[in-house]
Every structure is written in C-alpha cells, then in structure tokens.
Design a protein around this motif. Structure first.
Motif, PDB file in Angstrom:
ATOM      1  N   UNK A  74       0.804  -1.220   0.000  1.00 17.53           N
ATOM      2  CA  UNK A  74       0.000   0.000   0.000  1.00 17.53           C
ATOM      3  C   UNK A  74       0.840   1.274   0.000  1.00 17.53           C
ATOM      4  N   UNK A  75       2.163   1.145   0.075  1.00 22.54           N
ATOM      5  CA  UNK A  75       3.043   2.320   0.128  1.00 22.54           C
ATOM      6  C   UNK A  75       2.921   3.182  -1.130  1.00 22.54           C
ATOM      7  N   UNK A  76       2.978   2.608  -2.346  1.00 25.27           N
ATOM      8  CA  UNK A  76       2.839   3.468  -3.536  1.00 25.27           C
ATOM      9  C   UNK A  76       1.496   4.201  -3.583  1.00 25.27           C
ATOM     10  N   UNK A  77       0.428   3.519  -3.212  1.00 24.23           N
ATOM     11  CA  UNK A  77      -0.887   4.169  -3.183  1.00 24.23           C
ATOM     12  C   UNK A  77      -0.938   5.296  -2.170  1.00 24.23           C
ATOM     13  N   UNK A  78      -0.308   5.091  -1.020  1.00 25.21           N
ATOM     14  CA  UNK A  78      -0.258   6.131   0.005  1.00 25.21           C
ATOM     15  C   UNK A  78       0.477   7.362  -0.501  1.00 25.21           C
ATOM     16  N   UNK A  79       1.616   7.147  -1.151  1.00 30.75           N
ATOM     17  CA  UNK A  79       2.408   8.276  -1.660  1.00 30.75           C
ATOM     18  C   UNK A  79       1.637   9.014  -2.757  1.00 30.75           C
ATOM     19  N   UNK A  80       1.024   8.276  -3.667  1.00 35.95           N
ATOM     20  CA  UNK A  80       0.258   8.917  -4.747  1.00 35.95           C
ATOM     21  C   UNK A  80      -0.925   9.687  -4.184  1.00 35.95           C
ATOM     22  N   UNK A  81      -1.669   9.064  -3.264  1.00 35.07           N
ATOM     23  CA  UNK A  81      -2.805   9.755  -2.636  1.00 35.07           C
ATOM     24  C   UNK A  81      -2.347  11.010  -1.904  1.00 35.07           C
ATOM     25  N   UNK A  82      -1.237  10.913  -1.187  1.00 35.95           N
ATOM     26  CA  UNK A  82      -0.725  12.046  -0.427  1.00 35.95           C
ATOM     27  C   UNK A  82      -0.373  13.210  -1.353  1.00 35.95           C
ATOM     28  N   UNK A  83       0.275  12.919  -2.463  1.00 41.32           N
ATOM     29  CA  UNK A  83       0.652  13.991  -3.377  1.00 41.32           C
ATOM     30  C   UNK A  83      -0.548  14.569  -4.131  1.00 41.32           C
ATOM     31  N   UNK A  84      -1.505  13.728  -4.488  1.00 39.17           N
ATOM     32  CA  UNK A  84      -2.708  14.245  -5.161  1.00 39.17           C
ATOM     33  C   UNK A  84      -3.523  15.145  -4.231  1.00 39.17           C
ATOM     34  N   UNK A  85      -3.732  14.691  -3.003  1.00 39.83           N
ATOM     35  CA  UNK A  85      -4.475  15.506  -2.037  1.00 39.83           C
ATOM     36  C   UNK A  85      -3.694  16.771  -1.716  1.00 39.83           C
ATOM     37  N   UNK A  86      -2.377  16.650  -1.577  1.00 40.29           N
ATOM     38  CA  UNK A  86      -1.544  17.823  -1.317  1.00 40.29           C
ATOM     39  C   UNK A  86      -1.568  18.817  -2.467  1.00 40.29           C
ATOM     40  N   UNK A  87      -1.617  18.319  -3.703  1.00 38.88           N
ATOM     41  CA  UNK A  87      -1.707  19.210  -4.861  1.00 38.88           C
ATOM     42  C   UNK A  87      -3.016  19.967  -4.900  1.00 38.88           C
ATOM     43  N   UNK A  88      -4.100  19.268  -4.611  1.00 38.56           N
ATOM     44  CA  UNK A  88      -5.413  19.933  -4.564  1.00 38.56           C
ATOM     45  C   UNK A  88      -5.437  20.966  -3.448  1.00 38.56           C
ATOM     46  N   UNK A  89      -4.902  20.606  -2.296  1.00 38.49           N
ATOM     47  CA  UNK A  89      -4.845  21.530  -1.169  1.00 38.49           C
ATOM     48  C   UNK A  89      -3.980  22.754  -1.496  1.00 38.49           C
ATOM     49  N   UNK A  90      -2.882  22.540  -2.189  1.00 39.29           N
ATOM     50  CA  UNK A  90      -2.010  23.647  -2.585  1.00 39.29           C
ATOM     51  C   UNK A  90      -2.714  24.594  -3.553  1.00 39.29           C
TER      52      UNK A  90
END
Length: 110
Positions: free
Chosen positions: A56-72
């Motif tokens: 689940x590590x790759x999914x966590x990293x991808x989700x984190x960056x996508x959510x972080x991009x939207x938040x940014x």
C-alpha cells in the motif's frame, strides 16, 4: 491520537509493517532534507507508516501527493483572492487523508 490507534492495533492484531515503514520514513526524510516537508510532517509519516503494508506504500504516496496538490491549489486561489502571502500549506492534512484512504481500502479488501 494516531499513535494511540496504532499502538492499540498492534497490541490487538499484531500488524506492524517494518519494511513499508522503513521505505516511507526514508522517503519522508529525503523530502525533509530537501525542505519540502517540515519536521511535523516527517514525524506524522513516521508514526502512520507503522500501520501501512508494503503493497500500500505506492498508493499512500500517490494519494498524499494528489491531495496535497489539490490543497495547494486551494491555498493558492485563496491567497490570490485575499491578496496576502500565506505561510505554506499544512501538509499534515494531506498525509492524514491519504492514510485514511489507504486504511479504508485495506478494510474493504478484507
């Protein structure tokens, strides 16, 4: 709060994922050294990574960056509309939401 949940899960279930945790801690430390993460973000990922399996590590990293991009983007729009300069994006929100998504997918898989 997350620490308590992980400790209880570890005591009851016994699931501690050291390989995935090592990968995520190394990744978070690299981003911390480059200045992309603050110390609190690094600590949050270090604690949450103990409960994320390696698959689940790759999914966590991808989700984190996508959510972080939207938040940014939302922070950028807010700062442009209000004509002020913000201090930065609270990335702990993106990290926490990505963790919740990963845990939700793990629960659905069982």
């Amino acid at each position: 709060m997350a620490c308590v949940a992980i400790i209880i899960n570890t005591l009851l279930v016994g699931d501690v994922y050291l390989t995935g945790s090592g990968m995520l801690i190394s990744f978070a430390f690299f981003l911390y050294v480059l200045g992309f993460f603050a110390g609190g973000d690094f600590k949050l990922i270090s604690v949450l990574s103990l409960n994320i399996p390696i698959e689940s590590v790759p999914g966590f990293i991808i989700d984190m960056f996508l959510i972080g991009g939207i938040l940014s983007l939302l922070y950028l729009i807010k700062n442009k509309l209000m004509s002020n300069v913000g201090r930065g994006v609270p990335y702990g929100v993106a990290i926490s939401l990505a963790y919740v998504l990963v845990q939700h997918s793990l629960v659905e898989a069982t």
